[in-house]
Design an enzyme around this catalytic site. Structure first.
Site, PDB file in Angstrom:
ATOM      1  CE1 TYR A   1      71.527  66.482  46.185  1.00 17.94           C
ATOM      2  CE2 TYR A   1      72.517  68.433  45.218  1.00 17.94           C
ATOM      3  CZ  TYR A   1      72.166  67.691  46.331  1.00 17.94           C
ATOM      4  OH  TYR A   1      72.433  68.167  47.583  1.00 17.94           O
TER       5      TYR A   1
ATOM      6  CD  GLU B   1      65.804  64.624  49.523  1.00 19.45           C
ATOM      7  OE1 GLU B   1      66.113  65.519  50.341  1.00 19.45           O
ATOM      8  OE2 GLU B   1      66.643  63.990  48.857  1.00 19.45           O
TER       9      GLU B   1
END
Length: 360
Positions: free
Chosen positions: A284, A291
């Site tokens: 994660y 991102e």
């Protein structure tokens, strides 16, 4: 005449009971008496010194109730004695020196604080059962489970296709596969991420008993990156960072969706449960970092192309670049990472909460 020997006896306690485990297999001619706060045990069976007659007596530290229950198995005899008053004993017997045949039962041992926690959990469970028994059953429960099963199945198949496709291409093409990931995978990722909007709708409508905020943060964040950062800019399609974003997402989801899919039909798979609540811990944050890299790489492109820029009055002859929005989004992205990481970590602690074992 056989000599009476002493068996190994193991003990543990709760606030209201004493548990004794007598290591005596194939016990017969059992005699268990509780008189004047003293427990007397005798039986024939196979113990530490072979086939013989075994016996012992224990004078308890504090008063106990007269009734005693026991259960004999092929391997041992389990005895339960109820305390006269609820409380925690500092030791089992009246005599301060522990008998040589007596030892803590580590399979059942809890310290006082853990025993209190166990007691509260039992009370909460009974209260929950009592409340649930008064609540009418949901007539649409079967329909909801069927819908959730199909949703998780479709998402599992979609992300599995993405994961397998990217893995095979990586082995065949090596680093060259980094540069055309978007053209190869984007359509399926679009489908999966549009469908993922239901993960916000489901708790909002009460179909699942979870909060709205954590899935909203994740779905909005992924779709913002997918549709705005990557989809709106053709110059971003060939960036290697696309590979790492898509791969991190798929690695998480190929374990998350089957876990929830099997939960709909009340099937628990220990390995899958561990993976679902563990593999996100490295992936994660890595996905969010990828991102963020994509967002940073897109800023000069938004400045040059003027895509999504906000035009200002003609007198100024300028426009407000979308890259300013992205600076704010980067801050919100890592705030969302903190919120969701904390949420997922709490979920993991609840799932794998273990009781401490301690003996004195």
């Amino acid at each position: 005449m056989m000599q009476t020997l002493t068996p190994h006896v193991y003990w543990a306690q709760r606030h209201g009971e004493i548990y004794l485990r007598v290591e005596l297999s194939d016990a017969r001619n059992l005699l268990i008496l509780l008189e004047e706060n003293t427990l007397t045990f005798s039986a024939q069976g196979h113990g530490a010194k072979g086939e013989n007659e075994y016996g012992f007596s224990l004078e308890f530290l504090k008063p106990v109730k007269a009734e005693v229950s026991h259960r004999s198995t092929q391997r041992q005899v389990n005895i339960t004695v109820r305390k006269q008053e609820h409380g925690w004993w500092e030791r089992l017997t009246m005599q301060e020196r522990k008998p040589v045949f007596l030892a803590p039962d580590f399979d059942r041992w809890l310290d006082e604080s853990d025993a209190e926690l166990e007691l509260r959990e039992k009370e909460e469970k009974l209260n929950r059962i009592s409340v649930e028994s008064r609540i009418p059953k949901d007539p649409y429960l079967g329909l909801k489970k069927g819908y959730l099963f199909m949703y998780n199945l479709v998402q599992f198949l979609g992300f599995s296709w993405i994961f397998v496709n990217m893995t095979v291409r990586l082995f065949i093409l090596g680093q060259d596969s980094f540069y055309d990931t978007f053209h190869t995978i984007a359509d399926m990722m679009y489908f999966c991420q549009i469908l993922a909007v239901l993960e916000v709708v489901n708790p909002a409508l009460g179909i699942v008993r979870t909060g709205v905020v954590p899935p909203l943060i994740q779905v909005f964040g992924r779709n913002f990156v997918l549709f705005i950062i990557l989809g709106a800019l053709e110059d971003m399609h060939n960036k290697p960072v696309v590979f790492f974003i898509f791969y991190a997402w798929s690695c998480i989801e190929i374990f998350r969706y089957p876990f929830y899919m099997l939960a709909c039909i009340d099937i628990k798979w220990t390995l899958l449960t561990w993976l679902r609540y563990t593999i996100w811990m490295p992936l994660y944050p890595l996905g969010v970092i990828a991102e963020a890299v994509a967002v940073i790489q897109s800023m000069p492109v938004f400045d040059e192309t003027g895509v999504l820029s906000v035009p200002l009055p003609k007198a100024l002859g300028l426009s407000l670049s979308f890259s300013y929005v992205l600076h704010l989004y980067l801050v919100l992205m890592f705030l969302g990472l903190f919120i969701n990481f904390r949420h997922l970590y709490k979920q993991r602690r609840r799932r794998f909460r273990t009781k401490k074992r301690k003996a004195y």
